[in-house]
Design an enzyme around this catalytic site. Structure first.
Site, PDB file in Angstrom:
ATOM      1  CD  GLU A  13      13.820   0.446   8.322  1.00 63.68           C
ATOM      2  OE1 GLU A  13      14.481   1.577   8.832  1.00 63.68           O
ATOM      3  OE2 GLU A  13      14.471  -0.446   8.683  1.00 63.68           O
ATOM      4  CE  LYS A  25      -1.719   2.842   3.003  1.00 58.30           C
ATOM      5  NZ  LYS A  25      -1.840   4.039   2.257  1.00 58.30           N
TER       6      LYS A  25
HETATM    7  P1  NAI Z   1       2.120   7.956   8.435  1.00 59.67           P
HETATM    8  O1  NAI Z   1       3.191   7.151   9.054  1.00 59.67           O
HETATM    9  O2  NAI Z   1       0.687   8.061   9.028  1.00 59.67           O
HETATM   10  O3  NAI Z   1       1.924   7.437   6.837  1.00 59.67           O
HETATM   11  C1  NAI Z   1       2.930   6.517   6.210  1.00 59.67           C
HETATM   12  C2  NAI Z   1       2.125   5.308   5.816  1.00 59.67           C
HETATM   13  O4  NAI Z   1       1.386   4.580   6.624  1.00 59.67           O
HETATM   14  C3  NAI Z   1       1.088   5.826   4.600  1.00 59.67           C
HETATM   15  O5  NAI Z   1       0.826   4.857   3.691  1.00 59.67           O
HETATM   16  C4  NAI Z   1      -0.282   5.975   5.240  1.00 59.67           C
HETATM   17  O6  NAI Z   1      -1.396   5.661   4.598  1.00 59.67           O
HETATM   18  C5  NAI Z   1      -0.247   4.899   6.396  1.00 59.67           C
HETATM   19  N1  NAI Z   1      -1.028   4.748   7.689  1.00 59.67           N
HETATM   20  C6  NAI Z   1      -1.444   5.678   8.325  1.00 59.67           C
HETATM   21  N2  NAI Z   1      -2.305   5.744   9.128  1.00 59.67           N
HETATM   22  C7  NAI Z   1      -2.164   4.198   9.266  1.00 59.67           C
HETATM   23  C8  NAI Z   1      -2.808   3.298  10.025  1.00 59.67           C
HETATM   24  N3  NAI Z   1      -3.599   3.603  11.139  1.00 59.67           N
HETATM   25  N4  NAI Z   1      -2.726   1.824   9.929  1.00 59.67           N
HETATM   26  C9  NAI Z   1      -1.947   1.673   8.864  1.00 59.67           C
HETATM   27  N5  NAI Z   1      -1.579   2.483   8.011  1.00 59.67           N
HETATM   28  C10 NAI Z   1      -1.374   3.626   8.027  1.00 59.67           C
HETATM   29  O7  NAI Z   1       2.694   9.372   8.331  1.00 59.67           O
HETATM   30  P2  NAI Z   1       2.142  10.775   7.555  1.00 59.67           P
HETATM   31  O8  NAI Z   1       0.945  11.079   8.348  1.00 59.67           O
HETATM   32  O9  NAI Z   1       2.131  10.629   6.274  1.00 59.67           O
HETATM   33  O10 NAI Z   1       3.521  11.792   8.066  1.00 59.67           O
HETATM   34  C11 NAI Z   1       3.322  12.220   9.069  1.00 59.67           C
HETATM   35  C12 NAI Z   1       4.767  12.422   9.799  1.00 59.67           C
HETATM   36  O11 NAI Z   1       5.406  11.195   9.842  1.00 59.67           O
HETATM   37  C13 NAI Z   1       5.852  13.176   9.010  1.00 59.67           C
HETATM   38  O12 NAI Z   1       5.611  14.494   9.162  1.00 59.67           O
HETATM   39  C14 NAI Z   1       7.157  12.613   9.424  1.00 59.67           C
HETATM   40  O13 NAI Z   1       7.638  13.268  10.593  1.00 59.67           O
HETATM   41  C15 NAI Z   1       7.090  11.289   9.535  1.00 59.67           C
HETATM   42  N6  NAI Z   1       7.241  10.589   8.279  1.00 59.67           N
HETATM   43  C16 NAI Z   1       8.283   9.544   8.465  1.00 59.67           C
HETATM   44  C17 NAI Z   1       8.617   8.866   7.506  1.00 59.67           C
HETATM   45  C18 NAI Z   1       9.970   7.829   7.379  1.00 59.67           C
HETATM   46  O14 NAI Z   1      10.522   7.848   6.300  1.00 59.67           O
HETATM   47  N7  NAI Z   1      10.396   7.830   8.417  1.00 59.67           N
HETATM   48  C19 NAI Z   1       7.966   9.009   6.117  1.00 59.67           C
HETATM   49  C20 NAI Z   1       6.747   9.546   6.216  1.00 59.67           C
HETATM   50  C21 NAI Z   1       6.341  10.370   7.285  1.00 59.67           C
END
Ligand code: NAI
Ligand code: MG
Length: 502
Positions: free
Chosen positions: A275, A200
């Site tokens: 990660e 996803k």
């Molecule tokens: P997120 O962690 O919510 O999203 C990443 C993935 O998880 C997306 O595919 C999203 O659809 C999915 N996701 C979201 N909620 C979920 C749930 N309850 N169950 C399963 N999958 C779920 O991150 P978001 O909201 O896009 O970004 C927020 C913050 O996260 C950013 O500001 C940054 O600080 C951090 N982040 C860190 C990343 C990294 O590479 N370590 C990458 C992206 C965001």
């Protein structure tokens, strides 16, 4: 739909044709519509223009995809495929990716906002390299013969060995900062080990994963080995993470969502690799080569707009060179060519979304209110698109939210230090432990310092150098497990001991 661009940035025929095709879910080797009937608009963050619509998968779609992945996992075509043929398919997929590299770079620039040039040189190149690297592992997933002693049965001999078996059906949830590269880091070990996946992509950047699914089909994978579902974190990601038919979840994203996945894994104790975020320090020692360290520290944070889990977002500089380094980093910030990622000379595009822009700007305000001083930057840019000024904060302290929390934007927080022990303690004073960099000419000393840093990767005189062969992952709240390298294979296989009494 035809995308309006500046004269220097035109889309290739292939990219335009892909954008024009209807987007569906890839389940069981078929392109199908979501049971929800809902679509998600896909935006170009440089223009805020809608460039495509993708399906919003719901829990019913997840059920279908998990069932397809299970059938493929158990089906003869995949479960009995010879390792050398798994290798050959992965190499074919890598070749197809290479043949379409420019199109993928354009899709990443359109969908994420990043520089098309850097996407081609970094994102796409690393994705291709990793697929080729992991292809080689398909034929090298070995066990060992064990010299057992069996103290309670000395009369008989035993022959014992280990084997590695693919874990099974894997749910893979990825973020928006390196959409294609994350997709390849995830599906690579699945395809090398004989697992199957439901991938996803992030709702902000679904395009390259859908195009990759077309190449998976073209490469000739059995139906259902790779399934790609586009959808929101909730319901699609959440349903996948909690699904009893999923044996492992591999996730890259925020620490907040990572913690939710631990709860979701509970029902069937599915394997979980995470990660997560970071707040990685870059440390410039007094003897550093500043011609290397100044641009290095600047790009450690400004590359990809700081939307990098390992970004060097905390900068510690020895007091004797602090002012000089900060002036240099500020100069680099001002010199970066800002623009639409599709223009070939752009270095700094927009951040990925309105939400990310709001988050970053919230931190900028919090930093200024707490007394930090912005040498450059400090606010959103006054232009359409989600552009934020690259920002260099000084007068920061370790209790400020801008120093403690992941901002995931082009914002670096700098502090001077006097003693090495002091800077190591400051660097380690974080809930995160993903990466760190040391800048110095004293290599012998540096290796001792590297071992004192609580970080999954330590770079010396460089930052954000990732490679297929080098395990990548975090200490502390930066995650569980490692990707890349041999570690990637280990985390997609279960070790089995076999013991025979002779
Ligand atoms: P997120 O962690 O919510 O999203 C990443 C993935 O998880 C997306 O595919 C999203 O659809 C999915 N996701 C979201 N909620 C979920 C749930 N309850 N169950 C399963 N999958 C779920 O991150 P978001 O909201 O896009 O970004 C927020 C913050 O996260 C950013 O500001 C940054 O600080 C951090 N982040 C860190 C990343 C990294 O590479 N370590 C990458 C992206 C965001
Ligand atoms: Mg987008």
């Amino acid at each position: 739909m035809t995308i309006a661009l500046s004269p220097s940035a035109s889309l290739s025929i292939g990219t335009q044709a892909f954008l024009d095709r209807p987007k569906r879910l890839f389940i069981g080797g078929e392109w199908v519509e979501s049971r929800s009937g809902e679509m998600i608009p896909v935006l170009n963050p440089a223009t805020e223009q809608v460039i495509a619509q993708v399906q919003a998968a719901n829990a019913d779609d997840v059920d279908l995809a998990v069932a397809a992945a299970r059938r493929a996992f158990e089906g003869e075509a995949w479960s009995r495929m010879r390792p050398v043929d798994r290798e050959r398919l992965l190499l074919r997929l890598a070749d197809l990716l290479e043949a379409n590299a420019d199109e993928f770079a354009q899709l990443e620039a359109l969908d994420n906002g990043k520089s098309v040039t850097l996407a081609r040189q970094i994102d796409v190149a690393l994705a291709i390299d990793f697929l080729r690297y992991v292809a080689g592992w398909a034929t090298k997933i070995e066990g060992s013969v064990l010299p057992v002693s069996v103290p309670f049965n000395r009369e008989r001999d035993f022959f014992a060995y280990t084997n590695r078996h693919p874990i099974g059906v894997v749910g893979q949830i990825i973020p928006w900062n390196f959409p294609l590269m994350m997709a390849c880091w995830k599906i690579g070990p699945v395809l090398a080990t004989g697992c199957t996946t439901i991938l996803k992509p992030a709702e902000q950047t679904p395009l390259s994963a859908l195009r990759l699914a077309e190449l998976v089909q073209e490469a000739g994978y059995p139906a259902g080995v790779v399934n790609v579902i586009t959808g929101y974190g909730n319901p699609a990601g959440a349903a996948l993470a909690a699904h009893p038919g999923v044996d492992k979840v591999a996730f890259t994203g925020s620490t907040r969502t990572g913690k939710l996945l631990i709860d979701a894994a509970r029902g069937n104790l599915k394997r979980l690799t995470l990660e997560l975020g970071g707040k990685s320090p870059a440390i410039i020692l007094p003897d550093a080569d500043l011609d290397l360290a100044i641009p290095g520290a600047a790009m450690a944070i400004f590359f990809n707009n700081g939307q990098v889990c390992a970004a060097g977002s905390r900068l510690y500089v020895h007091r004797s060179i602090f002012d000089r380094v900060m002036a240099g980093v500020a100069d680099v910030a001002c010199s970066l060519k800002v623009g639409n990622g599709l223009e070939p000379d752009t270095i700094l595009g927009p951040v990925v979304s309105q939400q990310q822009k709001d988050t970053v700007c919230g931190y900028l305000r919090a930093g200024l209110e707490a007394g930090a001083e912005a040498l450059v930057g400090g606010k959103a840019m006054d232009r359409p698109g989600y552009f934020v000024e690259p920002t260099v904060f000084v007068n920061t302290s370790s209790d400020m939210s801008i120093v403690r929390e992941e901002i995931f934007g082009p914002v670096v927080c700098a502090q001077p230090f006097d003693e090495v022990d002091q800077v190591i303690a400051a660097a380690n004073d974080s809930p995160f432990g993903l990466a760190a960099s040391l800048w110095t000419r004293d290599l012998a000393h540096t290796h001792r310092l590297a071992s004192r840093l609580k970080a999954g990767t330590v770079w010396i005189n460089c930052h954000t150098v990732v490679d297929a062969a080098m395990p990548f992952g975090g200490f502390k709240q930066s995650g569980w497990g490692r990707e890349l390298g041999r570690a990637a294979i280990d985390s997609y296989t279960e070790e089995q001991s076999v013991c025979a009494m002779l």
